[in-house]
Enzyme design. Sequence first.
Site, PDB file in Angstrom:
ATOM      1  N   ARG A 153      27.172  16.933  75.044  1.00  0.00           N
ATOM      2  CA  ARG A 153      28.290  17.433  75.846  1.00  0.00           C
ATOM      3  C   ARG A 153      29.384  18.049  74.975  1.00  0.00           C
ATOM      4  NH1 ARG A 153      26.920  12.540  79.289  1.00  0.00           N
ATOM      5  NH2 ARG A 153      26.825  11.644  77.229  1.00  0.00           N
ATOM      6  N   ILE A 154      29.801  17.322  73.927  1.00  0.00           N
ATOM      7  CA  ILE A 154      30.928  17.794  73.111  1.00  0.00           C
ATOM      8  C   ILE A 154      30.493  18.967  72.219  1.00  0.00           C
ATOM      9  CG2 ILE A 154      32.626  17.137  71.340  1.00  0.00           C
ATOM     10  CD1 ILE A 154      32.463  14.245  72.530  1.00  0.00           C
ATOM     11  N   ASP A 173      19.856  20.020  66.644  1.00  0.00           N
ATOM     12  CA  ASP A 173      19.635  18.810  67.446  1.00  0.00           C
ATOM     13  C   ASP A 173      18.135  18.535  67.371  1.00  0.00           C
ATOM     14  OD1 ASP A 173      21.408  17.413  70.012  1.00  0.00           O
ATOM     15  OD2 ASP A 173      19.227  17.061  69.948  1.00  0.00           O
ATOM     16  N   THR A 231      34.675  14.871  64.166  1.00  0.00           N
ATOM     17  CA  THR A 231      35.312  14.121  65.257  1.00  0.00           C
ATOM     18  C   THR A 231      34.255  13.207  65.910  1.00  0.00           C
ATOM     19  OG1 THR A 231      34.924  15.889  66.858  1.00  0.00           O
ATOM     20  CG2 THR A 231      37.060  15.898  65.759  1.00  0.00           C
ATOM     21  N   ARG A 233      31.739  10.252  64.285  1.00  0.00           N
ATOM     22  CA  ARG A 233      31.938   8.883  63.809  1.00  0.00           C
ATOM     23  C   ARG A 233      32.106   8.921  62.298  1.00  0.00           C
ATOM     24  NH1 ARG A 233      33.458   7.661  67.936  1.00  0.00           N
ATOM     25  NH2 ARG A 233      32.632   6.221  69.482  1.00  0.00           N
ATOM     26  N   ASP A 257      38.795  13.159  62.262  1.00  0.00           N
ATOM     27  CA  ASP A 257      39.497  12.330  63.253  1.00  0.00           C
ATOM     28  C   ASP A 257      38.984  10.899  63.182  1.00  0.00           C
ATOM     29  OD1 ASP A 257      41.290  12.003  65.542  1.00  0.00           O
ATOM     30  OD2 ASP A 257      39.447  11.625  66.676  1.00  0.00           O
ATOM     31  N   GLU A 262      37.754   3.033  59.226  1.00  0.00           N
ATOM     32  CA  GLU A 262      38.967   3.206  60.047  1.00  0.00           C
ATOM     33  C   GLU A 262      39.401   1.912  60.727  1.00  0.00           C
ATOM     34  OE1 GLU A 262      37.460   6.198  62.877  1.00  0.00           O
ATOM     35  OE2 GLU A 262      37.676   4.688  64.462  1.00  0.00           O
TER      36      GLU A 262
HETATM   37  P1  NAI Z   1      25.977  13.199  73.752  1.00  0.00           P
HETATM   38  O1  NAI Z   1      25.159  11.963  73.871  1.00  0.00           O
HETATM   39  O2  NAI Z   1      26.215  14.065  74.942  1.00  0.00           O
HETATM   40  O3  NAI Z   1      25.329  14.144  72.600  1.00  0.00           O
HETATM   41  C1  NAI Z   1      24.874  13.698  71.370  1.00  0.00           C
HETATM   42  C2  NAI Z   1      23.845  14.708  70.904  1.00  0.00           C
HETATM   43  O4  NAI Z   1      23.459  14.365  69.562  1.00  0.00           O
HETATM   44  C3  NAI Z   1      22.556  14.709  71.752  1.00  0.00           C
HETATM   45  O5  NAI Z   1      22.211  16.030  72.127  1.00  0.00           O
HETATM   46  C4  NAI Z   1      21.509  14.118  70.806  1.00  0.00           C
HETATM   47  O6  NAI Z   1      20.203  14.642  71.031  1.00  0.00           O
HETATM   48  C5  NAI Z   1      22.060  14.565  69.463  1.00  0.00           C
HETATM   49  N1  NAI Z   1      21.482  13.842  68.344  1.00  0.00           N
HETATM   50  C6  NAI Z   1      20.875  12.616  68.330  1.00  0.00           C
HETATM   51  N2  NAI Z   1      20.420  12.355  67.087  1.00  0.00           N
HETATM   52  C7  NAI Z   1      20.744  13.430  66.311  1.00  0.00           C
HETATM   53  C8  NAI Z   1      20.521  13.770  64.958  1.00  0.00           C
HETATM   54  N3  NAI Z   1      19.838  12.935  64.128  1.00  0.00           N
HETATM   55  N4  NAI Z   1      20.977  14.956  64.505  1.00  0.00           N
HETATM   56  C9  NAI Z   1      21.637  15.807  65.323  1.00  0.00           C
HETATM   57  N5  NAI Z   1      21.860  15.552  66.626  1.00  0.00           N
HETATM   58  C10 NAI Z   1      21.428  14.370  67.115  1.00  0.00           C
HETATM   59  O7  NAI Z   1      27.349  12.733  73.089  1.00  0.00           O
HETATM   60  P2  NAI Z   1      28.778  13.441  73.181  1.00  0.00           P
HETATM   61  O8  NAI Z   1      29.477  12.996  74.415  1.00  0.00           O
HETATM   62  O9  NAI Z   1      28.628  14.893  72.898  1.00  0.00           O
HETATM   63  O10 NAI Z   1      29.519  12.739  71.938  1.00  0.00           O
HETATM   64  C11 NAI Z   1      29.108  12.957  70.593  1.00  0.00           C
HETATM   65  C12 NAI Z   1      29.736  11.921  69.683  1.00  0.00           C
HETATM   66  O11 NAI Z   1      31.144  12.120  69.651  1.00  0.00           O
HETATM   67  C13 NAI Z   1      29.590  10.454  70.187  1.00  0.00           C
HETATM   68  O12 NAI Z   1      28.372   9.882  69.743  1.00  0.00           O
HETATM   69  C14 NAI Z   1      30.781   9.764  69.569  1.00  0.00           C
HETATM   70  O13 NAI Z   1      30.369   9.200  68.348  1.00  0.00           O
HETATM   71  C15 NAI Z   1      31.767  10.903  69.304  1.00  0.00           C
HETATM   72  N6  NAI Z   1      33.013  10.766  70.093  1.00  0.00           N
HETATM   73  C16 NAI Z   1      34.210  10.797  69.424  1.00  0.00           C
HETATM   74  C17 NAI Z   1      35.407  10.683  70.109  1.00  0.00           C
HETATM   75  C18 NAI Z   1      36.734  10.757  69.390  1.00  0.00           C
HETATM   76  O14 NAI Z   1      37.784  10.441  70.001  1.00  0.00           O
HETATM   77  N7  NAI Z   1      36.797  11.175  68.154  1.00  0.00           N
HETATM   78  C19 NAI Z   1      35.428  10.467  71.569  1.00  0.00           C
HETATM   79  C20 NAI Z   1      34.112  10.533  72.190  1.00  0.00           C
HETATM   80  C21 NAI Z   1      32.958  10.652  71.463  1.00  0.00           C
END
Ligand code: NAI
Length: 334
Positions: A153-154, A173, A231, A233, A257, A262
């Site tokens: 999504r992000i 991905d 942004t 982990r 971020d 942290e």
């Molecule tokens: P999401 O679950 O929609 O997307 C994650 C994507 O990463 C998926 O398409 C997945 O196939 C892919 N992925 C899995 N393993 C991978 C790999 N080895 N290499 C490359 N891609 C891989 O998650 P979303 O909502 O996009 O969030 C992404 C990350 O952002 C979260 O896991 C979280 O750690 C982080 N986050 C940070 C926030 C902040 O405030 N800084 C807030 C919300 C999320």
Amino acid sequence: MKIVVYSSKPYDKQALCRVFDAEWEVLYLEVPLGLDTIAYAQGAEVVSAFVNDRLDSKVLEALAKGGTKLIALRCAGFNHVDLPVAKKLGIRVVRVPAYSPYAVAEHTVGLMLALNRKLYKAYNRVREGNFALNGMLGFDMHGKTVGIIGAGRIGRLVGKMLKAFGCHVVIYDPYTCEACKSLGIEQVELESLFKQADIISLHCPLNKETNHIINAENIAKMKKGVMLINTGRGALMEVLALIEGLKSGQIGYLGMDVYEKEGALFFEDHSCEIIHDDAFERLLTFPNVLITGHQAYFTAEALSHIAQTTADNIHAYEGLNSTTDCSENEVTCG
Ligand code: NAI
């Protein structure tokens, strides 16, 4: 039913109170969940936790003994929860999969722009009456190649925003991203992304494959002067490798971020204390590093979405009448 909410700052409490207080008996605690604070959870069927709360086997075992049956995470990532142990103990774990991908994507692009155009320096310079432009030179985002790791999504939203700037966006991905094609985003192998990107942004979850994905070996494959943005982990990046990359000029800009350690720093005011994390302090000495304290998610919309989804998750748990039923946002089921 009793709920204990850990790591709840006044801003969280405000949003949570609106949806929790009429329904349940709630104890809001500012302290994080850990072995030293677990006593508060005694007798609470539901414990609500956030990103830096400790949910390893020892904490989970103590929670299970105290009668906890549900961990309601108020975040998307669940890398800090020992899921096999939770499952063995019969503790269900639910999360908020997407509270505002817009918030995180917009903050990500904000970091890129602030680093590129040195907005953080301009703020101080102008306030001091210094209008010199030396050291403020940026580059056009238009025409640059941006590599996004994680097409979720992000990551897709960041790609879409950068397409509007006229960037060439490539994405990595492990799974095929159908939606990327219609956005004009090219899916490539990781090695190719490292080689061609002027800016690299991390949006994958933290797991065994992605832990320290930004390490010395991969940094060496990147273009000299690359901009790195995280942004996702903290542990996606190896901090000592970042420091070496910044010293050599291989990394030209770093925006973060999130930070691997942290938990000991973020979300609290340490301005009157000595910070003992030497690597973190070293990062702060570089003029081309911009760090924010896990605030990418922090918008009014996201807070209210987190509160509402967490309440919905607890309602779904209350409605389950069989141990084999799963709720939509459950991560320990199946
Ligand atoms: P999401 O679950 O929609 O997307 C994650 C994507 O990463 C998926 O398409 C997945 O196939 C892919 N992925 C899995 N393993 C991978 C790999 N080895 N290499 C490359 N891609 C891989 O998650 P979303 O909502 O996009 O969030 C992404 C990350 O952002 C979260 O896991 C979280 O750690 C982080 N986050 C940070 C926030 C902040 O405030 N800084 C807030 C919300 C999320």
